[in-house]
Scaffold this motif. Structure first.
Motif, PDB file in Angstrom:
ATOM      1  N   SER A 144     -22.546  -6.955 -16.569  1.00 42.35           N
ATOM      2  CA  SER A 144     -22.755  -7.867 -15.441  1.00 42.35           C
ATOM      3  C   SER A 144     -21.581  -7.822 -14.473  1.00 42.35           C
ATOM      4  N   ALA A 145     -20.359  -7.715 -15.004  1.00 44.16           N
ATOM      5  CA  ALA A 145     -19.192  -7.582 -14.131  1.00 44.16           C
ATOM      6  C   ALA A 145     -19.252  -6.284 -13.340  1.00 44.16           C
ATOM      7  N   ALA A 146     -19.738  -5.221 -13.991  1.00 45.37           N
ATOM      8  CA  ALA A 146     -19.848  -3.929 -13.308  1.00 45.37           C
ATOM      9  C   ALA A 146     -20.816  -4.010 -12.130  1.00 45.37           C
ATOM     10  N   VAL A 147     -22.016  -4.560 -12.375  1.00 45.70           N
ATOM     11  CA  VAL A 147     -22.982  -4.633 -11.268  1.00 45.70           C
ATOM     12  C   VAL A 147     -22.577  -5.715 -10.264  1.00 45.70           C
ATOM     13  N   GLY A 148     -21.862  -6.749 -10.731  1.00 44.24           N
ATOM     14  CA  GLY A 148     -21.360  -7.747  -9.789  1.00 44.24           C
ATOM     15  C   GLY A 148     -20.379  -7.133  -8.813  1.00 44.24           C
ATOM     16  N   SER A 149     -19.506  -6.267  -9.310  1.00 48.96           N
ATOM     17  CA  SER A 149     -18.543  -5.598  -8.429  1.00 48.96           C
ATOM     18  C   SER A 149     -19.225  -4.534  -7.575  1.00 48.96           C
ATOM     19  N   PHE A 150     -20.136  -3.793  -8.174  1.00 47.10           N
ATOM     20  CA  PHE A 150     -20.835  -2.704  -7.474  1.00 47.10           C
ATOM     21  C   PHE A 150     -21.692  -3.243  -6.329  1.00 47.10           C
ATOM     22  N   PHE A 151     -22.588  -4.176  -6.652  1.00 49.07           N
ATOM     23  CA  PHE A 151     -23.451  -4.732  -5.619  1.00 49.07           C
ATOM     24  C   PHE A 151     -22.691  -5.704  -4.719  1.00 49.07           C
ATOM     25  N   GLY A 152     -21.642  -6.329  -5.251  1.00 51.83           N
ATOM     26  CA  GLY A 152     -20.807  -7.180  -4.408  1.00 51.83           C
ATOM     27  C   GLY A 152     -20.122  -6.381  -3.318  1.00 51.83           C
ATOM     28  N   ALA A 153     -19.645  -5.187  -3.677  1.00 50.60           N
ATOM     29  CA  ALA A 153     -19.018  -4.309  -2.685  1.00 50.60           C
ATOM     30  C   ALA A 153     -20.031  -3.904  -1.614  1.00 50.60           C
ATOM     31  N   VAL A 193     -17.130 -12.568 -11.991  1.00 46.80           N
ATOM     32  CA  VAL A 193     -15.888 -11.793 -12.115  1.00 46.80           C
ATOM     33  C   VAL A 193     -15.974 -10.550 -11.236  1.00 46.80           C
ATOM     34  N   GLY A 194     -17.118  -9.861 -11.305  1.00 44.68           N
ATOM     35  CA  GLY A 194     -17.299  -8.664 -10.480  1.00 44.68           C
ATOM     36  C   GLY A 194     -17.281  -8.975  -9.000  1.00 44.68           C
ATOM     37  N   LEU A 195     -17.971 -10.055  -8.605  1.00 47.26           N
ATOM     38  CA  LEU A 195     -17.983 -10.443  -7.195  1.00 47.26           C
ATOM     39  C   LEU A 195     -16.573 -10.774  -6.719  1.00 47.26           C
ATOM     40  N   TRP A 196     -15.820 -11.504  -7.537  1.00 50.08           N
ATOM     41  CA  TRP A 196     -14.443 -11.864  -7.156  1.00 50.08           C
ATOM     42  C   TRP A 196     -13.611 -10.610  -6.900  1.00 50.08           C
ATOM     43  N   CYS A 197     -13.745  -9.606  -7.744  1.00 49.86           N
ATOM     44  CA  CYS A 197     -12.988  -8.371  -7.559  1.00 49.86           C
ATOM     45  C   CYS A 197     -13.384  -7.666  -6.261  1.00 49.86           C
ATOM     46  N   ALA A 198     -14.678  -7.669  -5.942  1.00 49.50           N
ATOM     47  CA  ALA A 198     -15.140  -7.060  -4.695  1.00 49.50           C
ATOM     48  C   ALA A 198     -14.560  -7.777  -3.485  1.00 49.50           C
ATOM     49  N   VAL A 199     -14.543  -9.108  -3.534  1.00 51.61           N
ATOM     50  CA  VAL A 199     -14.025  -9.898  -2.414  1.00 51.61           C
ATOM     51  C   VAL A 199     -12.521  -9.695  -2.258  1.00 51.61           C
ATOM     52  N   MET A 200     -11.783  -9.730  -3.375  1.00 50.32           N
ATOM     53  CA  MET A 200     -10.330  -9.561  -3.297  1.00 50.32           C
ATOM     54  C   MET A 200      -9.952  -8.160  -2.818  1.00 50.32           C
ATOM     55  N   ALA A 201     -10.704  -7.157  -3.264  1.00 50.51           N
ATOM     56  CA  ALA A 201     -10.438  -5.798  -2.796  1.00 50.51           C
ATOM     57  C   ALA A 201     -10.717  -5.676  -1.302  1.00 50.51           C
ATOM     58  N   ALA A 202     -11.744  -6.376  -0.810  1.00 45.65           N
ATOM     59  CA  ALA A 202     -12.046  -6.364   0.626  1.00 45.65           C
ATOM     60  C   ALA A 202     -10.911  -6.997   1.427  1.00 45.65           C
ATOM     61  N   PHE A 203     -10.360  -8.101   0.932  1.00 40.70           N
ATOM     62  CA  PHE A 203      -9.197  -8.707   1.592  1.00 40.70           C
ATOM     63  C   PHE A 203      -8.018  -7.732   1.623  1.00 40.70           C
ATOM     64  N   LEU A 204      -7.802  -7.053   0.504  1.00 38.14           N
ATOM     65  CA  LEU A 204      -6.691  -6.100   0.418  1.00 38.14           C
ATOM     66  C   LEU A 204      -6.867  -4.966   1.421  1.00 38.14           C
ATOM     67  N   PHE A 205      -8.065  -4.381   1.469  1.00 40.86           N
ATOM     68  CA  PHE A 205      -8.322  -3.279   2.394  1.00 40.86           C
ATOM     69  C   PHE A 205      -8.252  -3.765   3.845  1.00 40.86           C
ATOM     70  N   ALA A 206      -8.662  -4.997   4.088  1.00 40.12           N
ATOM     71  CA  ALA A 206      -8.581  -5.553   5.447  1.00 40.12           C
ATOM     72  C   ALA A 206      -7.118  -5.696   5.877  1.00 40.12           C
ATOM     73  N   ARG A 207      -6.251  -6.062   4.942  1.00 41.00           N
ATOM     74  CA  ARG A 207      -4.824  -6.151   5.253  1.00 41.00           C
ATOM     75  C   ARG A 207      -4.268  -4.791   5.666  1.00 41.00           C
ATOM     76  N   TRP A 208      -4.818  -3.755   5.064  1.00 37.86           N
ATOM     77  CA  TRP A 208      -4.407  -2.388   5.397  1.00 37.86           C
ATOM     78  C   TRP A 208      -5.157  -1.835   6.608  1.00 37.86           C
ATOM     79  N   ASN A 209      -6.117  -2.631   7.117  1.00 38.61           N
ATOM     80  CA  ASN A 209      -6.967  -2.203   8.231  1.00 38.61           C
ATOM     81  C   ASN A 209      -7.785  -0.964   7.868  1.00 38.61           C
ATOM     82  N   VAL A 210      -8.261  -0.939   6.637  1.00 36.90           N
ATOM     83  CA  VAL A 210      -9.062   0.173   6.125  1.00 36.90           C
ATOM     84  C   VAL A 210     -10.439  -0.353   5.721  1.00 36.90           C
ATOM     85  N   LEU A 211     -11.490   0.178   6.302  1.00 36.61           N
ATOM     86  CA  LEU A 211     -12.879  -0.197   6.057  1.00 36.61           C
ATOM     87  C   LEU A 211     -13.223  -1.612   6.536  1.00 36.61           C
ATOM     88  N   PHE A 212     -12.304  -2.548   6.322  1.00 42.04           N
ATOM     89  CA  PHE A 212     -12.529  -3.939   6.715  1.00 42.04           C
ATOM     90  C   PHE A 212     -11.478  -4.382   7.728  1.00 42.04           C
TER      91      PHE A 212
END
Length: 232
Positions: A144-153, A193-212
């Protein structure tokens, strides 16, 4: 406002409420799900392993490497630009799914909840931490964490298709209960848990101005228009 912190807080609250609501019914729902008609159980056994971390991590990592090689080797600016975008995209999935895998397996080990197969012997609420035995690694659900992160992304990258990605994540999550691998509360926790990881990674990439990019309110928004020309 600290958007990553507020997002984390809301996801944590949602997970807590869902788990608290489902736990009293875990044993009953698990038994009911496993007693569904054989055709339904068989179908869910067929689809459930879509939620394995292995193919997602290796696949996204390998594709990121291939895209990097193409980007470095290509003499065409168009091809190199597309390869760069693909490399960033697959890197986002790799970071998201890899972090979800690390976090969920740490939680499984620390919590040590017995799986439904031990229901008769130990009950639905038995906790035996730090055994290293997968029988005592039910909470949260890894698939569930895997698909939460996958589909969350995917949901963060293509917001207009979020209902479709939600259905996909729930379908695999529910399959874990039907095949007898997890309780409903395990699935709810794993998905978030998976969704949280997708959201936090999006914040991180946005800070780098990459993809987001961060919008005016501080939320990560995709820089790539998947239904039109790229914005970068």
């Amino acid at each position: 406002m600290n958007r990553p912190l507020s997002s984390s807080l809301w996801i944590f609250i949602t997970a807590t409420v869902l788990v608290a609501a489902l736990i009293p019914f875990d044993a009953r729902l698990s038994a009911y799900a496993q007693g569904l008609p054989k055709a339904i159980v068989a179908f869910n056994r067929t689809i459930t392993d879509f939620g394995t971390f292995r193919w997602m991590i290796y696949g996204s990592g390998l594709l990121a490497i291939v895209a990097f090689i193409v980007h470095q080797a290509s003499r065409s600016e168009t091809v190199a630009g597309r390869a760069r975008t693909a490399m960033r995209l697959f890197s986002y999935f790799f970071v998201t799914i890899g972090s979800a895998s690390a976090l969920v397996h740490l939680l499984k080990t620390l919590i040590g909840r017995a799986r439904p197969e031990m229901l008769v012997e130990l009950g639905a609420y038995s906790l035996t931490p730090l055994t290293g035995n997968t029988v005592f690694e039910s909470f949260p659900s890894g698939h569930s964490a895997a698909v939460g992160s996958f589909f969350g992304a995917f949901a963060l990258l293509v917001p207009r298709l979020r209902p479709l990605f939600l259905v996909g994540a729930l379908l695999i999550g529910v399959s874990r209960v039907i095949v007898g691998a997890h309780y409903p509360s395990d699935v709810a926790a794993g998905l978030l848990v998976g969704l949280w990881c997708a959201v936090m990674a999006a914040f991180l990439f946005a800070r780098w101005n990459v993809l987001f990019r961060l919008d005016a309110a501080g939320w990560p928004r995709p820089k790539i228009a998947f239904n039109g020309p790229a914005k970068e």
